[in-house]
Design a protein around this motif. Structure first.
Motif, PDB file in Angstrom:
ATOM      1  N   GLY A   8       0.845  -1.184   0.000  1.00 19.50           N
ATOM      2  CA  GLY A   8       0.000   0.000   0.000  1.00 19.50           C
ATOM      3  C   GLY A   8       0.879   1.231   0.000  1.00 19.50           C
ATOM      4  N   LEU A   9       0.325   2.340  -0.385  1.00 18.76           N
ATOM      5  CA  LEU A   9       1.047   3.607  -0.350  1.00 18.76           C
ATOM      6  C   LEU A   9       0.333   4.523   0.619  1.00 18.76           C
ATOM      7  N   GLU A  10       1.076   5.030   1.577  1.00 16.08           N
ATOM      8  CA  GLU A  10       0.508   5.929   2.572  1.00 16.08           C
ATOM      9  C   GLU A  10       1.245   7.257   2.556  1.00 16.08           C
ATOM     10  N   GLU A  11       0.526   8.301   2.847  1.00 13.27           N
ATOM     11  CA  GLU A  11       1.088   9.646   2.912  1.00 13.27           C
ATOM     12  C   GLU A  11       0.900  10.166   4.330  1.00 13.27           C
ATOM     13  N   PHE A  12       1.999  10.653   4.914  1.00  8.69           N
ATOM     14  CA  PHE A  12       1.952  11.219   6.254  1.00  8.69           C
ATOM     15  C   PHE A  12       2.583  12.594   6.233  1.00  8.69           C
ATOM     16  N   SER A  13       2.007  13.496   6.978  1.00  4.30           N
ATOM     17  CA  SER A  13       2.552  14.837   7.079  1.00  4.30           C
ATOM     18  C   SER A  13       2.812  15.152   8.546  1.00  4.30           C
ATOM     19  N   PHE A  14       4.003  15.649   8.809  1.00  4.58           N
ATOM     20  CA  PHE A  14       4.388  16.032  10.165  1.00  4.58           C
ATOM     21  C   PHE A  14       4.556  17.530  10.275  1.00  4.58           C
ATOM     22  N   GLY A  15       4.055  18.255   9.273  1.00  2.53           N
ATOM     23  CA  GLY A  15       4.151  19.705   9.233  1.00  2.53           C
ATOM     24  C   GLY A  15       3.533  20.211   7.947  1.00  2.53           C
ATOM     25  N   ASP A  16       3.766  21.483   7.642  1.00  2.00           N
ATOM     26  CA  ASP A  16       3.152  22.107   6.473  1.00  2.00           C
ATOM     27  C   ASP A  16       4.055  22.200   5.251  1.00  2.00           C
ATOM     28  N   ALA A  17       5.342  22.053   5.444  1.00  2.00           N
ATOM     29  CA  ALA A  17       6.290  22.188   4.334  1.00  2.00           C
ATOM     30  C   ALA A  17       6.379  20.881   3.543  1.00  2.00           C
ATOM     31  N   PRO A  18       6.742  20.961   2.254  1.00  2.00           N
ATOM     32  CA  PRO A  18       6.867  19.750   1.445  1.00  2.00           C
ATOM     33  C   PRO A  18       7.821  18.706   2.043  1.00  2.00           C
ATOM     34  N   GLU A  19       8.880  19.188   2.692  1.00  2.48           N
ATOM     35  CA  GLU A  19       9.826  18.248   3.291  1.00  2.48           C
ATOM     36  C   GLU A  19       9.267  17.577   4.553  1.00  2.48           C
ATOM     37  N   ASP A  20       8.098  18.011   5.004  1.00  6.40           N
ATOM     38  CA  ASP A  20       7.439  17.409   6.167  1.00  6.40           C
ATOM     39  C   ASP A  20       6.419  16.336   5.762  1.00  6.40           C
TER      40      ASP A  20
END
Length: 94
Positions: A8-20
């Motif tokens: 599966g492919l999952e997307e996680f964000s730990f902030g607002d910037a693309p590198e997050d």
């Protein structure tokens, strides 16, 4: 090798910037419901890679890295899961 339909492919964000923002190709045999984000957040930074592996992470890339691979035509943004799986297979990750 793990078949495509067991990933599966999952997307996680730990902030607002693309590198997050991170994309994780997940082994569904290990984590049928996907990465346990709470367990990941609690992981000791010294063993973060081991925790990812234990949770079924096959490969993890930032949005910046994904965008670069798309720009180089190594990934298809319209078929991101499939193209990331194929890239991981080509690179010997699977």
């Amino acid at each position: 090798m793990i078949p495509f339909d067991k990933t599966g492919l999952e997307e996680f964000s730990f902030g607002d910037a693309p590198e997050d923002t991170f994309y994780i190709l997940v082994d569904r045999n290990v984590s049928p419901d996907g990465i346990d984000l709470e367990r990941l957040k609690l992981a000791d930074p010294r063993s973060f890679d081991a925790t990812l592996s234990n949770l079924g992470c096959l490969i993890m890339l930032s949005k910046v890295e994904i965008d670069e691979l798309v720009r180089r035509k190594e990934l298809d943004p319209n078929k991101l899961h499939r193209s990331l799986y194929e890239l991981a297979k080509e690179e010997g990750v699977l």
